[in-house]
Design a protein around this motif. Structure first.
Motif, PDB file in Angstrom:
ATOM      1  N   ARG A 401     -33.113  18.227   4.011  1.00 14.71           N
ATOM      2  CA  ARG A 401     -32.425  17.708   2.827  1.00 14.71           C
ATOM      3  C   ARG A 401     -30.921  17.600   3.086  1.00 14.71           C
ATOM      4  O   ARG A 401     -30.355  18.342   3.879  1.00 14.71           O
ATOM      5  CB  ARG A 401     -32.679  18.603   1.615  1.00 14.71           C
ATOM      6  N   LYS A 403     -26.824  17.707   2.215  1.00 15.10           N
ATOM      7  CA  LYS A 403     -25.988  18.782   1.680  1.00 15.10           C
ATOM      8  C   LYS A 403     -25.888  18.697   0.157  1.00 15.10           C
ATOM      9  O   LYS A 403     -25.902  19.715  -0.545  1.00 15.10           O
ATOM     10  CB  LYS A 403     -24.602  18.707   2.319  1.00 15.10           C
ATOM     11  N   SER A 404     -25.812  17.489  -0.375  1.00 12.55           N
ATOM     12  CA  SER A 404     -25.719  17.315  -1.831  1.00 12.55           C
ATOM     13  C   SER A 404     -26.967  17.823  -2.528  1.00 12.55           C
ATOM     14  O   SER A 404     -26.896  18.355  -3.643  1.00 12.55           O
ATOM     15  CB  SER A 404     -25.488  15.842  -2.176  1.00 12.55           C
ATOM     16  N   GLU A 405     -28.132  17.688  -1.865  1.00 11.49           N
ATOM     17  CA  GLU A 405     -29.375  18.183  -2.442  1.00 11.49           C
ATOM     18  C   GLU A 405     -29.411  19.702  -2.425  1.00 11.49           C
ATOM     19  O   GLU A 405     -29.947  20.329  -3.350  1.00 11.49           O
ATOM     20  CB  GLU A 405     -30.572  17.611  -1.672  1.00 11.49           C
ATOM     21  N   TRP A 406     -28.851  20.301  -1.381  1.00 13.53           N
ATOM     22  CA  TRP A 406     -28.738  21.762  -1.331  1.00 13.53           C
ATOM     23  C   TRP A 406     -27.904  22.262  -2.514  1.00 13.53           C
ATOM     24  O   TRP A 406     -28.280  23.217  -3.188  1.00 13.53           O
ATOM     25  CB  TRP A 406     -28.069  22.197  -0.020  1.00 13.53           C
ATOM     26  N   GLU A 407     -26.784  21.615  -2.738  1.00 11.35           N
ATOM     27  CA  GLU A 407     -25.877  22.034  -3.820  1.00 11.35           C
ATOM     28  C   GLU A 407     -26.552  21.884  -5.179  1.00 11.35           C
ATOM     29  O   GLU A 407     -26.434  22.760  -6.048  1.00 11.35           O
ATOM     30  CB  GLU A 407     -24.596  21.203  -3.756  1.00 11.35           C
ATOM     31  N   ALA A 408     -27.293  20.794  -5.367  1.00  8.06           N
ATOM     32  CA  ALA A 408     -27.977  20.566  -6.643  1.00  8.06           C
ATOM     33  C   ALA A 408     -29.064  21.609  -6.874  1.00  8.06           C
ATOM     34  O   ALA A 408     -29.231  22.117  -7.987  1.00  8.06           O
ATOM     35  CB  ALA A 408     -28.571  19.153  -6.656  1.00  8.06           C
ATOM     36  N   LEU A 409     -29.833  21.942  -5.806  1.00  6.14           N
ATOM     37  CA  LEU A 409     -30.894  22.934  -5.944  1.00  6.14           C
ATOM     38  C   LEU A 409     -30.317  24.311  -6.239  1.00  6.14           C
ATOM     39  O   LEU A 409     -30.866  25.066  -7.053  1.00  6.14           O
ATOM     40  CB  LEU A 409     -31.736  22.993  -4.669  1.00  6.14           C
ATOM     41  N   ASP A 411     -27.552  24.954  -7.894  1.00  5.80           N
ATOM     42  CA  ASP A 411     -27.157  24.937  -9.308  1.00  5.80           C
ATOM     43  C   ASP A 411     -28.371  25.086 -10.211  1.00  5.80           C
ATOM     44  O   ASP A 411     -28.322  25.778 -11.239  1.00  5.80           O
ATOM     45  CB  ASP A 411     -26.430  23.631  -9.634  1.00  5.80           C
ATOM     46  N   ARG A 412     -29.480  24.439  -9.836  1.00 11.52           N
ATOM     47  CA  ARG A 412     -30.687  24.521 -10.641  1.00 11.52           C
ATOM     48  C   ARG A 412     -31.241  25.941 -10.672  1.00 11.52           C
ATOM     49  O   ARG A 412     -31.708  26.423 -11.712  1.00 11.52           O
ATOM     50  CB  ARG A 412     -31.744  23.559 -10.098  1.00 11.52           C
ATOM     51  N   LYS A 414     -29.710  28.667 -10.593  1.00 10.11           N
ATOM     52  CA  LYS A 414     -28.916  29.541 -11.458  1.00 10.11           C
ATOM     53  C   LYS A 414     -29.420  29.480 -12.896  1.00 10.11           C
ATOM     54  O   LYS A 414     -29.235  30.404 -13.673  1.00 10.11           O
ATOM     55  CB  LYS A 414     -27.454  29.142 -11.393  1.00 10.11           C
ATOM     56  N   GLU A 415     -30.070  28.352 -13.248  1.00  9.79           N
ATOM     57  CA  GLU A 415     -30.594  28.182 -14.598  1.00  9.79           C
ATOM     58  C   GLU A 415     -32.101  28.402 -14.671  1.00  9.79           C
ATOM     59  O   GLU A 415     -32.607  29.009 -15.614  1.00  9.79           O
ATOM     60  CB  GLU A 415     -30.263  26.773 -15.104  1.00  9.79           C
TER      61      GLU A 415
END
Length: 476
Positions: A401, A403-409, A411-412, A414-415
């Motif tokens: 994946r 890097k942007s997908e890593w960051e999005a996952l 963040d997800r 955390k919720e």
């Protein structure tokens, strides 16, 4: 005992598909010695190639059979009275003896009611067979004779004037011993597992076979109890007469019940083909069938004492030298079944180095993070808290994946926690009764880091009876 180890060749890369290839004259031994040997190998879980289809005399052996020989780690040749009559068998034998191997390939001859010297010097029945082949002007005869001599020169098993069942037992033990490198190498592919497996094996006391021992593997969900038990099972199973791996007992217990597991245990160990319809009958059969057998049983993911009582009951059910391995997250269950404290191995979380290595293997197929992913890797490891299951699940979900997908996952997470990981962890919570669940939630939400006595007083004041509740939580 020495065996033929074929020379390695840089032009070949051998891949083992089968553990044993059986070469035999079907008319002589298919329904007797070879049939019984094949069944014994199968019961031990040894992947064996046995070709019962034979072409008519003069036809060539097919590419599938040649490939099976090349992909077998051990070739067992059952040399019987009429073995050399078959051009098929002789072609098979010549292929077995070719120098196609790499280190580790073994040829094991069985002299089935024939004199090894007759085979070596091609006398008696073997001479008559070759006389016929030479009359047919076969240009393969020199090659066949050489192969037969090569095999006959090896130390093997002479079945004359011996118990065939005892000889088969010896052969199976020999084969499993020769395959043990496969078992010990399994742990090398699992991060942090080799050291844990070696430490646990010390508790098994494999140098002493005088008594029956029950040994526990304790730990939280997802920490690797089942994996550790499976690795050790593979590493040591060749020491035992009978073995069985009973996985996820608690799940089966809540579903169809234990009768199916009792039937599996009997079938895989003593070869009992009786259908077990209800647990009482299964318990009676188990308590009587193993008394003479040195048995290895893994009872995985036990969460109720009744499961152990019906599957592995008492030490006197099993023969001397037996080992019963129990994996559970409930310390009290081990106590109730008489497993002493010094026979319990607690599986700890991974250390920082192991956690990083496991995550990188899953997320990058490497031992180190890709450039630019170091900080994100650290963040995911902080979330996983060194729990192997969480690291595997998260790492696998991030493979290939951006890097942007890593960051999005991240963040997800955390919720919304990862459901695959949470599903496993929640099993411990859901198995508690309601009052103990309430104590757990209160401690997690309000008393983290507080003095235990202070927490006990508050919980006691609220009517939770923490003396019992906290003890139960600690045991799990």
């Amino acid at each position: 005992m020495s065996y033929l180890s074929l020379p390695s060749s840089s032009s070949f890369r051998r891949t083992w598909k089968y553990e044993v290839f059986l070469s035999f004259r079907g008319e002589d031994t298919r329904n007797s010695f070879t049939g019984h040997l094949y069944a014994a190998l199968q019961r031990k879980g040894i992947y064996t190639y046995k070709d019962d289809k034979r072409l008519q005399r003069g036809e060539r052996i097919g590419p599938e059979l040649l490939k099976a020989i090349e992909q077998s780690q051990i070739s067992i040749v059952v040399l019987s009275k009429n073995y050399a009559d078959s051009t098929w068998c002789l072609d098979e034998l010549a292929k077995i003896c070719e120098g196609i191997a790499q280190p580790g390939y073994t040829v094991l001859p069985i002299f089935y009611h024939v004199d090894p010297s007759d085979v070596r010097k091609q006398r008696g029945d073997f001479k008559h067979a070759f006389d016929k082949h030479e009359q047919n002007s076969s240009n393969k005869v020199p090659r066949w004779k050489l192969a037969l001599k090569q095999v006959a020169d090896l130390a093997g098993y002479d079945v004359r004037n011996k118990s065939e069942s005892d000889t088969i037992d010896e052969i199976v033990k020999d084969v499993t011993h020769r395959l043990k490198h496969r078992f010990s190498s399994l742990a090398d592919d699992l991060v942090g597992m080799k050291s844990r497996a070696e430490a646990f094996e010390k508790l098994l006391n494999l140098d002493s076979w005088d008594d029956v021992q029950f040994v526990g593997i304790l730990g939280m969900p997802g920490v690797g109890k089942t994996t550790l038990a499976a690795v050790v099972y593979d590493r040591i199973s060749h020491y035992f007469d009978a073995c069985c791996l009973l996985l996820d007992v608690s799940k089966v217990y809540k579903g169809p019940g234990l009768a199916g597991l009792q039937e599996q245990l009997l079938s895989e160990t003593v070869g009992n083909d009786q259908k077990v319809w209800e647990e009482h009958t299964g318990t009676n059969l188990i308590s009587n069938r193993f008394r003479q057998a040195k048995t290895l049983v893994v009872v995985d993911n036990v969460d109720h004492a009744d499961q152990l009582e019906k599957l592995v009951g008492k030490p006197e059910w099993f023969g001397a030298g037996s080992r019963i391995i129990i994996t559970t997250r409930h310390k009290r269950i081990l106590k109730m079944h008489g497993v002493s404290r010094d026979k319990v191995y607690k599986v700890e979380l991974l250390n920082d180095e192991e956690a990083l290595q496991l995550f990188c293997v899953k997320a990058f197929k490497s031992d180190v993070p890709d450039d630019g992913f170091e900080e994100l890797t650290h963040s995911f490891l902080q979330y996983a808290k060194a729990l192997p299951l969480a690291i595997k699940v998260l790492g696998s979900s991030l493979l290939m994946r951006k890097k942007s997908e890593w960051e999005a996952l991240l963040d997800r997470l955390k919720e919304i926690p990862n459901q695959e990981v949470m599903g496993v962890l929640e099993t411990s919570l859901f198995s508690l009764d309601q009052r103990d669940k309430d104590i757990f939630v209160d401690i997690a939400c309000f008393f983290k880091g507080e003095d235990e006595e202070y927490a006990r007083k508050i919980l006691d004041h609220c009517g939770f009876n923490p003396e019992v509740g906290i003890s139960i939580l600690r045991e799990r």
